[in-house]
Design a protein around this motif. Structure first.
Motif, PDB file in Angstrom:
ATOM      1  N   LEU A 192      49.055  44.129  47.848  1.00 16.28           N
ATOM      2  CA  LEU A 192      49.589  43.836  46.520  1.00 16.28           C
ATOM      3  C   LEU A 192      49.054  42.500  46.003  1.00 16.28           C
ATOM      4  CD1 LEU A 192      51.524  44.277  44.101  1.00 16.28           C
ATOM      5  CD2 LEU A 192      53.305  43.179  45.488  1.00 16.28           C
ATOM      6  N   LEU A 193      49.143  41.458  46.811  1.00 15.83           N
ATOM      7  CA  LEU A 193      48.672  40.144  46.379  1.00 15.83           C
ATOM      8  C   LEU A 193      47.186  40.169  46.039  1.00 15.83           C
ATOM      9  CD1 LEU A 193      50.539  37.765  48.858  1.00 15.83           C
ATOM     10  CD2 LEU A 193      51.062  38.202  46.444  1.00 15.83           C
ATOM     11  N   THR A 194      46.401  40.834  46.846  1.00 12.45           N
ATOM     12  CA  THR A 194      44.954  40.917  46.597  1.00 12.45           C
ATOM     13  C   THR A 194      44.669  41.652  45.293  1.00 12.45           C
ATOM     14  OG1 THR A 194      44.549  40.915  48.980  1.00 12.45           O
ATOM     15  CG2 THR A 194      42.743  41.644  47.557  1.00 12.45           C
ATOM     16  N   LEU A 195      45.325  42.777  45.071  1.00 14.05           N
ATOM     17  CA  LEU A 195      45.090  43.547  43.849  1.00 14.05           C
ATOM     18  C   LEU A 195      45.549  42.795  42.604  1.00 14.05           C
ATOM     19  CD1 LEU A 195      46.072  47.128  45.079  1.00 14.05           C
ATOM     20  CD2 LEU A 195      43.785  46.118  44.908  1.00 14.05           C
ATOM     21  N   LEU A 196      46.687  42.096  42.696  1.00 14.60           N
ATOM     22  CA  LEU A 196      47.187  41.331  41.552  1.00 14.60           C
ATOM     23  C   LEU A 196      46.263  40.171  41.189  1.00 14.60           C
ATOM     24  CD1 LEU A 196      51.031  41.129  42.235  1.00 14.60           C
ATOM     25  CD2 LEU A 196      49.876  42.437  40.432  1.00 14.60           C
ATOM     26  N   GLN A 197      45.602  39.598  42.175  1.00  7.67           N
ATOM     27  CA  GLN A 197      44.713  38.463  41.925  1.00  7.67           C
ATOM     28  C   GLN A 197      43.401  38.873  41.255  1.00  7.67           C
ATOM     29  OE1 GLN A 197      44.308  36.778  45.825  1.00  7.67           O
ATOM     30  NE2 GLN A 197      46.241  35.655  45.694  1.00  7.67           N
ATOM     31  N   HIS A 198      43.163  40.178  41.135  1.00 12.36           N
ATOM     32  CA  HIS A 198      41.891  40.655  40.581  1.00 12.36           C
ATOM     33  C   HIS A 198      42.125  41.716  39.499  1.00 12.36           C
ATOM     34  CE1 HIS A 198      40.849  38.883  44.463  1.00 12.36           C
ATOM     35  NE2 HIS A 198      39.776  38.491  43.819  1.00 12.36           N
ATOM     36  N   PRO A 199      42.559  41.280  38.297  1.00 12.86           N
ATOM     37  CA  PRO A 199      42.750  42.242  37.209  1.00 12.86           C
ATOM     38  C   PRO A 199      41.413  42.796  36.691  1.00 12.86           C
ATOM     39  CG  PRO A 199      43.131  40.014  36.434  1.00 12.86           C
ATOM     40  CD  PRO A 199      42.951  39.929  37.912  1.00 12.86           C
ATOM     41  N   GLN A 200      40.339  42.167  37.105  1.00  9.30           N
ATOM     42  CA  GLN A 200      38.997  42.683  36.845  1.00  9.30           C
ATOM     43  C   GLN A 200      38.263  42.628  38.179  1.00  9.30           C
ATOM     44  OE1 GLN A 200      36.880  40.887  33.609  1.00  9.30           O
ATOM     45  NE2 GLN A 200      34.904  41.472  34.452  1.00  9.30           N
ATOM     46  N   LEU A 201      37.635  43.718  38.566  1.00  8.07           N
ATOM     47  CA  LEU A 201      36.936  43.717  39.844  1.00  8.07           C
ATOM     48  C   LEU A 201      35.787  42.716  39.790  1.00  8.07           C
ATOM     49  CD1 LEU A 201      36.906  47.519  40.718  1.00  8.07           C
ATOM     50  CD2 LEU A 201      38.376  45.731  41.643  1.00  8.07           C
ATOM     51  N   PRO A 202      35.692  41.829  40.781  1.00  8.94           N
ATOM     52  CA  PRO A 202      34.640  40.808  40.773  1.00  8.94           C
ATOM     53  C   PRO A 202      33.246  41.433  40.753  1.00  8.94           C
ATOM     54  CG  PRO A 202      36.274  40.352  42.481  1.00  8.94           C
ATOM     55  CD  PRO A 202      36.568  41.712  41.949  1.00  8.94           C
ATOM     56  N   THR A 203      32.394  40.937  39.873  1.00 10.97           N
ATOM     57  CA  THR A 203      31.056  41.513  39.744  1.00 10.97           C
ATOM     58  C   THR A 203      30.236  41.359  41.017  1.00 10.97           C
ATOM     59  OG1 THR A 203      30.271  39.467  38.721  1.00 10.97           O
ATOM     60  CG2 THR A 203      30.944  41.242  37.239  1.00 10.97           C
TER      61      THR A 203
END
Length: 191
Positions: free
Chosen positions: A125-136
């Protein structure tokens, strides 16, 4: 892992195949996101995209994050109807704009110890919330070169009834799960 041999699919070049294989590339990106940004060890945690059926759950060897893609739906709020004019090889082309689709995942952590399950789901959950856009930098080369923006969110509406129905349909007692959405563009000019 790719399940198709490009040579056996008539009319598909390597570059065209990679453009239509976005789901496979997206799943690779989600795995990299959780392993690298979530600081999870590939030797200790598996990440799967299979339906979490009772048979599959009982055969698990290691703690597993399961990202089950259960729904694809066009995001009509993001639809554009105007043609796009692009320049390619010195020629102007009119192209249909990409349509945006929401890929809906049920994300669960599956382990033999409930405390481990909760800790793994919390880290996810924490990982997904920290990335509202997938890092390029995590995107495969083909997606990175296309300058595609992949937006994500953990659903903020109450989807517990829908997830409970999904567990029931899979024949599995309910587990805590996240409702995760990735919005992807679909190039209408690939046909």
């Amino acid at each position: 892992m790719t399940f198709f041999d490009v040579d056996t699919l008539p009319g598909l070049t390597d570059s065209r195949f990679s453009r239509i294989a976005m789901l496979l590339e997206l799943h690779e990106t989600l795995q990299r996101l959780l392993y690298e940004q979530g600081q999870m060890s590939i030797r200790e945690v598996d990440i799967t995209f299979d339906a979490p059926t009772l048979d599959r759950i009982t055969k698990l060897i290691r703690p597993t994050i399961n990202m089950f893609l259960f729904d694809l739906q066009e995001n009509t709020e993001l639809r554009q109807s105007n043609f796009q004019n692009t320049q390619q090889n010195g020629r102007s082309e009119r192209r249909l704009p990409p349509r945006r689709f929401d890929l809906r995942y049920m994300v669960s952590a599956l382990t033999n110890v409930i405390e481990d399950e909760h800790l793994l789901l919390w880290r996810t959950l924490l990982t997904l919330l920290q990335h509202p856009q997938l890092p390029t930098d995590l995107l495969p080369a083909e997606l990175h070169q296309q300058d595609i923006e992949l937006r994500t969110h953990v659903s903020q509406t109450d989807e517990s009834q829908r997830l409970a129905s999904l567990w029931n349909a899979l024949g599995v007692p309910p587990h805590p799960a996240l409702y995760y959405v990735v919005t992807v563009p679909v190039d209408m000019n690939l046909v």
